[in-house]
Design a protein around this motif. Structure first.
Motif, PDB file in Angstrom:
ATOM      1  N   HIS A   1      37.132  -4.707   9.390  1.00  0.00           N
ATOM      2  CA  HIS A   1      37.661  -4.501  10.737  1.00  0.00           C
ATOM      3  C   HIS A   1      38.275  -3.111  10.828  1.00  0.00           C
ATOM      4  O   HIS A   1      38.965  -2.677   9.908  1.00  0.00           O
ATOM      5  CB  HIS A   1      38.716  -5.577  11.022  1.00  0.00           C
TER       6      HIS A   1
ATOM      7  N   CYS B   1      40.763  -1.909  12.340  1.00  0.00           N
ATOM      8  CA  CYS B   1      42.225  -1.849  12.274  1.00  0.00           C
ATOM      9  C   CYS B   1      42.728  -1.906  10.836  1.00  0.00           C
ATOM     10  O   CYS B   1      43.818  -1.435  10.548  1.00  0.00           O
ATOM     11  CB  CYS B   1      42.839  -2.985  13.076  1.00  0.00           C
ATOM     12  N   SER B   2      41.950  -2.509   9.930  1.00  0.00           N
ATOM     13  CA  SER B   2      42.402  -2.606   8.557  1.00  0.00           C
ATOM     14  C   SER B   2      42.004  -1.378   7.733  1.00  0.00           C
ATOM     15  O   SER B   2      42.500  -1.186   6.636  1.00  0.00           O
ATOM     16  CB  SER B   2      41.842  -3.865   7.905  1.00  0.00           C
TER      17      SER B   2
ATOM     18  N   HIS C   1      48.096   0.895  10.407  1.00  0.00           N
ATOM     19  CA  HIS C   1      48.253   0.409  11.780  1.00  0.00           C
ATOM     20  C   HIS C   1      48.905   1.440  12.689  1.00  0.00           C
ATOM     21  O   HIS C   1      48.563   1.542  13.858  1.00  0.00           O
ATOM     22  CB  HIS C   1      49.049  -0.892  11.780  1.00  0.00           C
TER      23      HIS C   1
ATOM     24  N   PHE D   1      46.131   4.361  13.594  1.00  0.00           N
ATOM     25  CA  PHE D   1      44.904   3.999  14.297  1.00  0.00           C
ATOM     26  C   PHE D   1      45.078   4.019  15.814  1.00  0.00           C
ATOM     27  O   PHE D   1      44.247   4.596  16.514  1.00  0.00           O
ATOM     28  CB  PHE D   1      44.379   2.654  13.806  1.00  0.00           C
ATOM     29  N   PRO D   2      46.131   3.411  16.365  1.00  0.00           N
ATOM     30  CA  PRO D   2      46.321   3.498  17.822  1.00  0.00           C
ATOM     31  C   PRO D   2      46.451   4.942  18.309  1.00  0.00           C
ATOM     32  O   PRO D   2      45.918   5.287  19.361  1.00  0.00           O
ATOM     33  CB  PRO D   2      47.614   2.719  18.069  1.00  0.00           C
TER      34      PRO D   2
ATOM     35  N   ASP E   1      37.289  -0.893  20.515  1.00  0.00           N
ATOM     36  CA  ASP E   1      38.178  -0.835  19.346  1.00  0.00           C
ATOM     37  C   ASP E   1      39.625  -1.086  19.749  1.00  0.00           C
ATOM     38  O   ASP E   1      40.357  -1.789  19.042  1.00  0.00           O
ATOM     39  CB  ASP E   1      38.056   0.512  18.641  1.00  0.00           C
ATOM     40  N   LYS E   2      40.041  -0.525  20.881  1.00  0.00           N
ATOM     41  CA  LYS E   2      41.411  -0.749  21.344  1.00  0.00           C
ATOM     42  C   LYS E   2      41.646  -2.227  21.635  1.00  0.00           C
ATOM     43  O   LYS E   2      42.661  -2.799  21.236  1.00  0.00           O
ATOM     44  CB  LYS E   2      41.701   0.099  22.583  1.00  0.00           C
TER      45      LYS E   2
ATOM     46  N   SER F   1      39.937  -4.829  20.437  1.00  0.00           N
ATOM     47  CA  SER F   1      39.876  -5.650  19.226  1.00  0.00           C
ATOM     48  C   SER F   1      41.116  -5.494  18.354  1.00  0.00           C
ATOM     49  O   SER F   1      41.412  -6.364  17.538  1.00  0.00           O
ATOM     50  CB  SER F   1      38.617  -5.334  18.420  1.00  0.00           C
ATOM     51  N   CYS F   2      41.847  -4.407  18.534  1.00  0.00           N
ATOM     52  CA  CYS F   2      43.087  -4.192  17.784  1.00  0.00           C
ATOM     53  C   CYS F   2      44.309  -4.693  18.554  1.00  0.00           C
ATOM     54  O   CYS F   2      45.438  -4.512  18.119  1.00  0.00           O
ATOM     55  CB  CYS F   2      43.254  -2.715  17.463  1.00  0.00           C
TER      56      CYS F   2
END
Length: 63
Positions: free
Chosen positions: A2, A4-5, A9, A12-13, A46-47, A49-50
């Motif tokens: 994934h 995000c992993s 954390h 990534f945002p 991606d945003k 899913s996170c």
């Protein structure tokens, strides 16, 4: 794996926000550039899913 992993954390945002700004800038200068629109759509996915919020206006920009 994934997305995000793969990255811490906290960073990534921030990376997604930076990518969004860059892509929106590219699209504003070249509105028919499909690769930028696809990348923006991936950024939005991606945003989401996170667990990050995506503005409705950004979805419209990506379409």
């Amino acid at each position: 794996m994934h997305p995000c992993s793969a990255i811490t954390h906290a960073s990534f945002p921030e990376a997604l926000e930076q990518a969004e700004l860059i892509l929106k800038n590219v699209i504003s200068k070249a509105p028919e550039y499909m690769a930028a629109k696809l990348a923006l759509a991936q950024c939005m996915a991606d945003k989401i899913s996170c667990g990050l919020e995506v503005r409705a206006s950004l979805i419209e920009d990506g379409l």
